[in-house]
Scaffold this active site. Structure first.
Site, PDB file in Angstrom:
ATOM      1  NE  ARG A 185       6.582   4.844   0.375  1.00 14.74           N
ATOM      2  CZ  ARG A 185       6.400   5.608   1.438  1.00 14.74           C
ATOM      3  NH1 ARG A 185       7.404   5.882   2.246  1.00 14.74           N
ATOM      4  NH2 ARG A 185       5.221   6.119   1.708  1.00 14.74           N
TER       5      ARG A 185
ATOM      6  CG  HIS B  66       1.153 -20.698   2.338  1.00 12.43           C
ATOM      7  ND1 HIS B  66       0.049 -21.433   2.700  1.00 12.43           N
ATOM      8  CD2 HIS B  66       1.614 -20.126   3.469  1.00 12.43           C
ATOM      9  CE1 HIS B  66      -0.151 -21.314   4.002  1.00 12.43           C
ATOM     10  NE2 HIS B  66       0.788 -20.524   4.498  1.00 12.43           N
TER      11      HIS B  66
ATOM     12  CE  LYS C 242       3.307   3.440   3.126  1.00 16.43           C
ATOM     13  NZ  LYS C 242       3.414   3.499   4.573  1.00 16.43           N
TER      14      LYS C 242
ATOM     15  CG  LEU D 257       8.396   2.855   4.506  1.00 13.78           C
ATOM     16  CD1 LEU D 257       7.946   1.592   3.792  1.00 13.78           C
ATOM     17  CD2 LEU D 257       7.209   3.721   4.856  1.00 13.78           C
TER      18      LEU D 257
ATOM     19  NE  ARG E  22      -5.112 -19.466   4.515  1.00 15.80           N
ATOM     20  CZ  ARG E  22      -4.126 -20.230   4.998  1.00 15.80           C
ATOM     21  NH1 ARG E  22      -4.035 -21.484   4.641  1.00 15.80           N
ATOM     22  NH2 ARG E  22      -3.231 -19.717   5.838  1.00 15.80           N
TER      23      ARG E  22
ATOM     24  CE1 TYR F 254       1.289  -0.165   4.321  1.00 16.42           C
ATOM     25  CE2 TYR F 254       0.225   1.975   4.287  1.00 16.42           C
ATOM     26  CZ  TYR F 254       1.069   1.072   4.894  1.00 16.42           C
ATOM     27  OH  TYR F 254       1.720   1.416   6.041  1.00 16.42           O
TER      28      TYR F 254
ATOM     29  CD  GLU G 144      10.504   2.513   9.962  1.00 14.97           C
ATOM     30  OE1 GLU G 144      10.276   3.493   9.239  1.00 14.97           O
ATOM     31  OE2 GLU G 144      10.552   1.332   9.540  1.00 14.97           O
TER      32      GLU G 144
HETATM   33  N1  PLP Z   1       7.870   4.441   8.771  1.00 15.37           N
HETATM   34  C1  PLP Z   1       6.795   3.634   8.738  1.00 15.37           C
HETATM   35  C2  PLP Z   1       6.890   2.273   9.350  1.00 15.37           C
HETATM   36  C3  PLP Z   1       5.603   4.063   8.130  1.00 15.37           C
HETATM   37  O1  PLP Z   1       4.529   3.252   8.094  1.00 15.37           O
HETATM   38  C4  PLP Z   1       5.546   5.375   7.584  1.00 15.37           C
HETATM   39  C5  PLP Z   1       4.330   5.868   6.938  1.00 15.37           C
HETATM   40  O2  PLP Z   1       3.351   5.211   6.790  1.00 15.37           O
HETATM   41  C6  PLP Z   1       6.678   6.187   7.662  1.00 15.37           C
HETATM   42  C7  PLP Z   1       7.834   5.684   8.252  1.00 15.37           C
HETATM   43  C8  PLP Z   1       6.669   7.576   7.092  1.00 15.37           C
HETATM   44  O3  PLP Z   1       6.664   7.523   5.703  1.00 15.37           O
HETATM   45  P1  PLP Z   1       6.100   8.713   4.804  1.00 15.37           P
HETATM   46  O4  PLP Z   1       6.917   9.915   5.141  1.00 15.37           O
HETATM   47  O5  PLP Z   1       6.354   8.254   3.412  1.00 15.37           O
HETATM   48  O6  PLP Z   1       4.669   8.893   5.158  1.00 15.37           O
END
Ligand code: PLP
Length: 283
Positions: free
Chosen positions: A52, A102, A147, A205, A100, A33, A180
């Protein structure tokens, strides 16, 4: 006005939008997403977000549901139909619908769902007082650069923060270093005033807001170190802040109940917030 969602080719009232129970996103979290911010009625930094999304899809070998241009068109239509001035467009692509099993099914089409949301006004004193955060162990899988819709560890981290009256949780790796936030990127400014944030890699991310703020930091000529930082370094920092597409740049004034610096939003974070918002209005 009722919200409008987009589901596999159709715009539908969100309250009636449905996906199949055999969707692999639902069964396996087999999907990705992204959330593209809207500022002043326009998508901001959409090319970076689409890059991304493409990368996340490629890493999981999920086919692109359509061309970038066609997807961008739907994103814009979602902004229009939902009358979004400030907010975001959520785009989710899963591998598709199949019995279903895998391993990847052959010959299925990816599922595409979009939703749009207006941003809520932040709690009134959040910017004045700054955010309080907690730290938790990072319990996610090893490919946090993708993501992926599988967010259970992030959900548990954010819930732990909420239960302690905090706004966000910073996740700590096995070496005691901050990775993060549960949905935000993590930054500090050291006692010497140098900005520190972790370099991109599989551990985090690649935040788009982080990337935009890094551009601003370089333009302003501020001292910067791209390296992991320890929880103890965060406790001793002059400033701390988080970045994300919905929080922009948000000062952090408490970590695990300890005040950061003077316990007030710091000048670097506030300056970067202004600069980011200016870029977003033009981006
Ligand atoms: N880190 C994580 C785990 C996230 O889920 C997000 C945003 O959803 C971010 C950082 C920040 O990313 P962005 O600046 O692209 O929103």
């Amino acid at each position: 006005m009722s919200r409008i969602a987009y589901v596999n080719g159709r715009y539908v009232p969100q309250s009636r939008a449905q996906v199949a129970v055999e969707d692999r996103g639902y069964l396996f979290s087999d999907g990705v997403y992204d959330v593209i911010p809207v500022h002043g009625g326009r998508l901001a930094f959409d090319e970076r977000y689409l890059d991304r999304l493409d990368r996340s899809l490629a890493e999981l070998k999920i086919a692109r549901p359509m061309s970038r241009a066609a997807l961008l068109q739907i994103m814009r239509e979602m902004v229009r139909r939902n009358d979004i001035r400030n907010g975001g467009v959520y785009v989710q692509v899963t591998r598709g619908v199949a019995p279903r099993d895998h391993k990847f099914p052959k010959g299925i089409k990816p599922s595409l769902v979009l939703m749009a949301k207006k941003s809520k006004a932040p709690p009134p004193d959040l910017l004045v007082k700054g955010a309080a955060i907690i730290t938790v162990p990072d319990q996610r899988w090893a490919r946090r650069d993708i993501k992926c819709i599988s967010l259970i560890a992030n959900v548990l981290a954010k819930q732990a923060a909420a239960e302690q009256g905090a706004y966000e949780a910073w996740m700590i790796d096995d070496d005691g270093m901050v990775t993060e936030g549960s949905s935000t990127s993590a930054w500090i400014a050291t006692a010497q005033g140098e900005l520190v944030t972790r370099p991109n890699g599989v551990e985090i991310l690649p935040g788009i807001t982080r990337a935009v703020v890094l551009d601003v930091v370089r333009e302003l000529g501020l001292a910067l170190q791209l390296r992991p930082f320890a929880r103890d370094e965060a406790y001793a920092a002059r400033e701390a802040f988080l970045t994300s597409s919905s929080n922009f740049v948000l000062p952090i004034t408490r970590i695990d109940r300890r005040p950061v610096g003077e316990g007030k939003p710091g000048p670097i974070a506030l300056r970067l917030r202004e600069a980011y918002l200016k870029a977003a209005r033009h981006g």
